[in-house]
Design a protein around this motif. Sequence first.
Motif, mmCIF file in Angstrom:
data_model
loop_
_atom_site.group_PDB
_atom_site.id
_atom_site.type_symbol
_atom_site.label_atom_id
_atom_site.label_comp_id
_atom_site.label_asym_id
_atom_site.label_seq_id
_atom_site.Cartn_x
_atom_site.Cartn_y
_atom_site.Cartn_z
ATOM 1 N N PHE A 166 0.842 -1.197 0.000
ATOM 2 C CA PHE A 166 0.000 0.000 0.000
ATOM 3 C C PHE A 166 0.877 1.246 0.000
ATOM 4 O O PHE A 166 0.553 2.252 -0.632
ATOM 5 C CB PHE A 166 -0.930 0.006 1.216
ATOM 6 N N GLU A 167 1.985 1.179 0.721
ATOM 7 C CA GLU A 167 2.990 2.237 0.707
ATOM 8 C C GLU A 167 4.359 1.567 0.710
ATOM 9 O O GLU A 167 4.589 0.634 1.480
ATOM 10 C CB GLU A 167 2.872 3.148 1.936
ATOM 11 N N PRO A 168 5.279 2.024 -0.131
ATOM 12 C CA PRO A 168 6.598 1.384 -0.185
ATOM 13 C C PRO A 168 7.439 1.717 1.045
ATOM 14 O O PRO A 168 7.164 2.673 1.778
ATOM 15 C CB PRO A 168 7.222 1.965 -1.451
ATOM 16 N N ALA A 169 8.483 0.936 1.246
ATOM 17 C CA ALA A 169 9.378 1.148 2.380
ATOM 18 C C ALA A 169 10.172 2.432 2.212
ATOM 19 O O ALA A 169 10.583 2.784 1.101
ATOM 20 C CB ALA A 169 10.320 -0.040 2.525
ATOM 21 N N THR A 170 10.373 3.149 3.312
ATOM 22 C CA THR A 170 11.284 4.297 3.283
ATOM 23 C C THR A 170 12.728 3.830 3.340
ATOM 24 O O THR A 170 13.628 4.518 2.863
ATOM 25 C CB THR A 170 10.986 5.245 4.462
ATOM 26 N N GLY A 224 18.339 -4.700 13.716
ATOM 27 C CA GLY A 224 17.824 -4.011 12.535
ATOM 28 C C GLY A 224 16.455 -4.538 12.154
ATOM 29 O O GLY A 224 16.033 -5.602 12.617
ATOM 30 N N ARG A 225 15.743 -3.777 11.306
ATOM 31 C CA ARG A 225 14.404 -4.186 10.852
ATOM 32 C C ARG A 225 14.283 -3.991 9.347
ATOM 33 O O ARG A 225 14.847 -3.056 8.766
ATOM 34 C CB ARG A 225 13.312 -3.375 11.569
ATOM 35 N N TRP A 226 13.497 -4.872 8.737
ATOM 36 C CA TRP A 226 13.315 -4.868 7.285
ATOM 37 C C TRP A 226 12.058 -4.088 6.892
ATOM 38 O O TRP A 226 11.026 -4.186 7.534
ATOM 39 C CB TRP A 226 13.239 -6.290 6.750
ATOM 40 N N PHE A 227 12.178 -3.327 5.803
ATOM 41 C CA PHE A 227 11.068 -2.643 5.131
ATOM 42 C C PHE A 227 10.386 -1.610 6.034
ATOM 43 O O PHE A 227 9.161 -1.518 6.102
ATOM 44 C CB PHE A 227 10.068 -3.666 4.554
ATOM 45 N N GLU A 228 11.239 -0.845 6.702
ATOM 46 C CA GLU A 228 10.749 0.223 7.566
ATOM 47 C C GLU A 228 9.898 1.195 6.741
ATOM 48 O O GLU A 228 10.259 1.593 5.633
ATOM 49 C CB GLU A 228 11.931 0.971 8.185
ATOM 50 N N GLY A 229 8.754 1.578 7.302
ATOM 51 C CA GLY A 229 7.888 2.567 6.668
ATOM 52 C C GLY A 229 6.880 2.008 5.694
ATOM 53 O O GLY A 229 5.932 2.697 5.309
ATOM 54 N N ALA A 230 7.047 0.759 5.272
ATOM 55 C CA ALA A 230 6.111 0.173 4.310
ATOM 56 C C ALA A 230 4.798 -0.171 5.006
ATOM 57 O O ALA A 230 4.777 -0.549 6.175
ATOM 58 C CB ALA A 230 6.709 -1.076 3.679
ATOM 59 N N MET A 231 3.691 -0.056 4.248
ATOM 60 C CA MET A 231 2.369 -0.465 4.708
ATOM 61 C C MET A 231 1.867 -1.565 3.774
ATOM 62 O O MET A 231 2.029 -1.485 2.551
ATOM 63 C CB MET A 231 1.403 0.719 4.701
ATOM 64 N N CYS A 232 1.252 -2.583 4.375
ATOM 65 C CA CYS A 232 0.909 -3.761 3.579
ATOM 66 C C CYS A 232 -0.157 -4.568 4.301
ATOM 67 O O CYS A 232 -0.586 -4.215 5.397
ATOM 68 C CB CYS A 232 2.155 -4.629 3.353
ATOM 69 N N ASN A 233 -0.593 -5.673 3.676
ATOM 70 C CA ASN A 233 -1.524 -6.590 4.320
ATOM 71 C C ASN A 233 -1.300 -7.988 3.756
ATOM 72 O O ASN A 233 -1.314 -8.182 2.538
ATOM 73 C CB ASN A 233 -2.974 -6.160 4.109
ATOM 74 N N PRO A 251 -4.492 -1.850 6.316
ATOM 75 C CA PRO A 251 -3.039 -1.662 6.172
ATOM 76 C C PRO A 251 -2.334 -1.723 7.532
ATOM 77 O O PRO A 251 -2.813 -1.156 8.515
ATOM 78 C CB PRO A 251 -2.935 -0.256 5.568
ATOM 79 N N VAL A 252 -1.231 -2.447 7.556
ATOM 80 C CA VAL A 252 -0.393 -2.503 8.756
ATOM 81 C C VAL A 252 1.043 -2.193 8.347
ATOM 82 O O VAL A 252 1.407 -2.318 7.173
ATOM 83 C CB VAL A 252 -0.458 -3.884 9.454
ATOM 84 N N ALA A 253 1.843 -1.813 9.308
ATOM 85 C CA ALA A 253 3.255 -1.572 9.018
ATOM 86 C C ALA A 253 3.951 -2.898 8.733
ATOM 87 O O ALA A 253 3.612 -3.935 9.315
ATOM 88 C CB ALA A 253 3.919 -0.874 10.197
ATOM 89 N N ALA A 254 4.914 -2.864 7.845
ATOM 90 C CA ALA A 254 5.678 -4.078 7.539
ATOM 91 C C ALA A 254 6.339 -4.645 8.775
ATOM 92 O O ALA A 254 6.563 -5.857 8.878
ATOM 93 C CB ALA A 254 6.728 -3.781 6.475
ATOM 94 N N THR A 255 6.644 -3.781 9.744
ATOM 95 C CA THR A 255 7.299 -4.220 10.978
ATOM 96 C C THR A 255 6.311 -4.630 12.061
ATOM 97 O O THR A 255 6.723 -5.015 13.152
ATOM 98 C CB THR A 255 8.218 -3.110 11.506
#
Length: 635
Positions: free
Chosen positions: A30-34, A45-54, A233-237
């Motif tokens: 829904f929104e790409p990762a920053t 560390g964390r993967w795909f920070e800022g991304a929104m998805c489901n 939509p939820v955060a990738a993290t």
Amino acid sequence: MSSRYAETYAAWRDDPVAFWGKAAEGIDWFEPATSVFNPHLGVYGRWFEGAMCNTCYNCLDRHVEAGHGDRLALVHDSPVTDSVSRFTFSEMTDRVSALAHVLRGIGVTKGDRVIIYMPMVPEAAFAMLACARLGAIHSVVFGGFAASELATRIDDAAPKVIVSASCGIEPGRVVAYKPLLDEAIDIATAKPDACLILQRQVHPCELTQGRDLDYAEQVDTALNAGQGTECIPVAATDPVYILYTSGTTGQPKGVVRDTGGHMVALKWTMEHHYGLTPGEVFWAASDVGWVVGHSYICYGPLLHGCATVMYEGKPVGTPDAGAFWRVIQDHKVAALFTAPTAFRAIKKEDPTGALIADYDLGHFRTLFLAGERSDPATIEWAQEKLDRPVIDHWWQTETGWAMSGNPVGLGAFPIKLGSPGKPMPGYDIRVLDDEGNPVPPGTLGNIVCKLPLPPSGFPTLWNAPERFLSSYMDEFPGFYATSDAGIIDEDGYVFIMARTDDIINVAGHRLSTGAMEEVIASHPDIAECAVVGKADALKGQMPLGFYVTNDGVNRDVAELEQELVKLVRARIGAVAAFKTAVPVIRLPKTRSGKVLRGTMQKIADAADYKQPAAIDDPAILTEITDALNARNLIG
């Protein structure tokens, strides 16, 4: 085709961010990762920070929107109820959306926890996906777990709702779930607001007024009214689920799986590791209560647009050792993923593989094994009888997908019997001694992974950040400690020899029980075996073997024991000090097929032990005790 493994692994090693950024293109966001990877978040560390998805959107809705709604999504094959049902992506989307509507109606919102305590029925997968649709966090507890174990998980997860069933069905018996659920809720401090109960015709149950709702009534009402929900939509993290370790020893640990990395990794593996194309049929013969069921019954195949098989039966006894071949034939399965234990059971009952010829396996390409160490004898038997590649691979609940393997989608490289392949992209696997120093190739030591873990690697334990560090990160700073012991040879192949707890110390020599099991299993009369370290006043520990013979084998016990002792001496050497092999009817296992070596060791040492919650049949522990008593081998 020639293998592209080396160049693919090198591409990951040279630029992990670019590698996983490219893999992420297989997921709809829904929104790409920053940032593809932020090394400053969390412990490593964390993967795909800022991304929104489901996750549910990627498993179901996007395939429907792409015009594949009529494509087969799920097959439920249940020999224990003599039924088969099939669901397309459109049908599955409608049912999951209706169930999500029901859950929302009883208060489930984004971030809430839902415990799923169900047998192998389609509704179990629907419930997982419905939670993901709402942004809720599911925690599947293996159906039939004891009330006390379920209560422990209820208290830790504090679920808003529990989705369950009246019963589970196994060959020759019905397991009533509702009394176990009721007792667990009574014991637990945390109380769910409601329970959704799937009534099964074989054994319906009484519903508790004011708390329990009939699953079918609720979902059918929503379906008939055309009621559903959107994908939240939820955060990738954000977590998609919590999965508790089986708890065979101590307090179970709640492994947290993040949403975005989980999808990226599983989608990548379906094509590149398992070699599947969208529209094909994949079958993981596991249970949704285990990590294999999460990754490759529910999520992985659907993310890739494949059909998934959910099997409510056994490798033998439903009705015979040809059960797997029948399922492969009937549903045109392209690849099967199961535990070596299943194949040892098939081999025991049909040692010549005669039943294979009764079925058309024309669509079947590859057998994948994982979950227990795959002994060469079992792999060789499967290779010979199936005349197809047999791929061993190694992974853990904590990682969610293969740490080492042989990626057929990239072109398989040569198989080495006893090895679950080479490290997969994302995993920098090392072998260290107990002081944390690297050991030479071929030297037994602690298997670790250099941090960071790749996408889908667990970022923490639920409500237990300190335990996350102490259990996995503190022993070897900068590395994830797998608690497995093994070697990496000069060609880069990984060999997992045992859990570190199963490495025994005989007169100062560190010895692998797995290596001894490999030798014993190579004997033509042996169906399966286990070796544990028994306490010894003189040498510290001595290896103690247990074995099950193939069906139809009727050997003098003393003579067979001497053959096994000689075999171990010849292959490993006198240093193994292997002198005792005890025949048993069965080996005690968890319901996922893991041999309970630690419990067997405690019985032999006359030590106190807790009956493992995940044990398949507790009566086997009495059989082991009797077999040891008959040889005066306890204490």
